[in-house]
Design a protein around this motif. Structure first.
Motif: not given
Length: 238
Positions: A161-166
């Motif tokens: 989830a964190l990487l998707d936002d990034a």
């Protein structure tokens, strides 16, 4: 004849040259290639610890036996303290002769140096999901017989989830740069042609030390930073 209509800024020819992705001669499409980056941070929620037992002595068999007992005691103590067996993995075992390299030992040509004894090392990787217990676990391991801690690596278990936002932020960064170049050259930003990405940690907590104390060990996990970089190529339209 110039490939740009009269009145276009002279900057256009420069921006569309080589490093900004001018299409090859066999490809009539004008394009611009840019990189985009984004960072995201989170508190780590998992730690990977390498705990070791090192033993020395004169007889190899005796040293192996002593080391095996100490390593078994460490593993048993960790399990008794709530560490699941699936989170324990042996990662290294070695038996190393300690060579006498003094001048006297090497004086006789052709005579092999004497062996003073043996060092046996055994290391176990521990995955810990409750970081509030990290100092306690280190204390338990040392008390049970561990005499080295080669490294503690903190990580974020659910990075998707964190990487998707990034990823979204990195792509928007690339699109913004490409639009800037397009506007500066008097063209319009067209469709996306190519896109690639690279991800990975940027910094993060890594703790290395020798664990030689029976006192509780204060350890700070800090914050892990994840980064996404994208390389994008866009068409340039009239």
């Amino acid at each position: 004849m110039s490939r740009f209509p009269a009145g276009r800024p002279a900057l256009a020819a420069l921006l569309l040259a080589g490093s900004l992705g001018l299409a090859h001669a066999d490809d009539a499409r004008r394009s611009v290639s840019v990189n985009g980056e984004a960072l995201t941070s989170a508190r780590p929620d998992v730690a990977f610890i390498t705990i070791g037992v090192e033993s020395t002595g004169k007889d190899a068999r005796d040293v192996v036996a002593a080391n095996s007992k100490s390593t078994g005691d460490v593993i048993a103590a960790l399990k008794a303290d709530g560490v699941d067996g699936k989170d324990l993995q042996t990662t290294g075992f070695s038996v190393r002769p300690e060579i006498d390299r003094s001048q006297n030992a090497l004086a006789s040509a052709g005579t092999p140096p004497a062996i003073n004894g043996y060092t046996v090392s055994n290391s176990v990787n521990v995955t810990l999901h409750d970081l509030t217990r990290l100092g306690e676990i280190l204390d338990k391991a040392v008390t049970a017989g561990a005499n080295s801690i080669d490294g503690i690596q903190f990580d974020v278990s659910n990075q998707s989830a964190l990487l998707d936002d990034a990823r979204k932020a990195a792509f928007e960064d690339a699109r913004r740069k490409a639009a800037t170049y397009a506007a500066a050259s008097g063209l319009k930003l067209g469709r996306l042609i190519e896109l690639s990405e690279s991800t990975g940690p940027r910094g993060g907590g890594l703790y290395r030390a020798k664990a030689m104390t029976a006192a509780a060990v204060p350890v700070e996990s800090g914050e892990s930073t994840l980064g996404v970089s994208v390389s994008a190529r866009f068409e340039l339209d009239e």
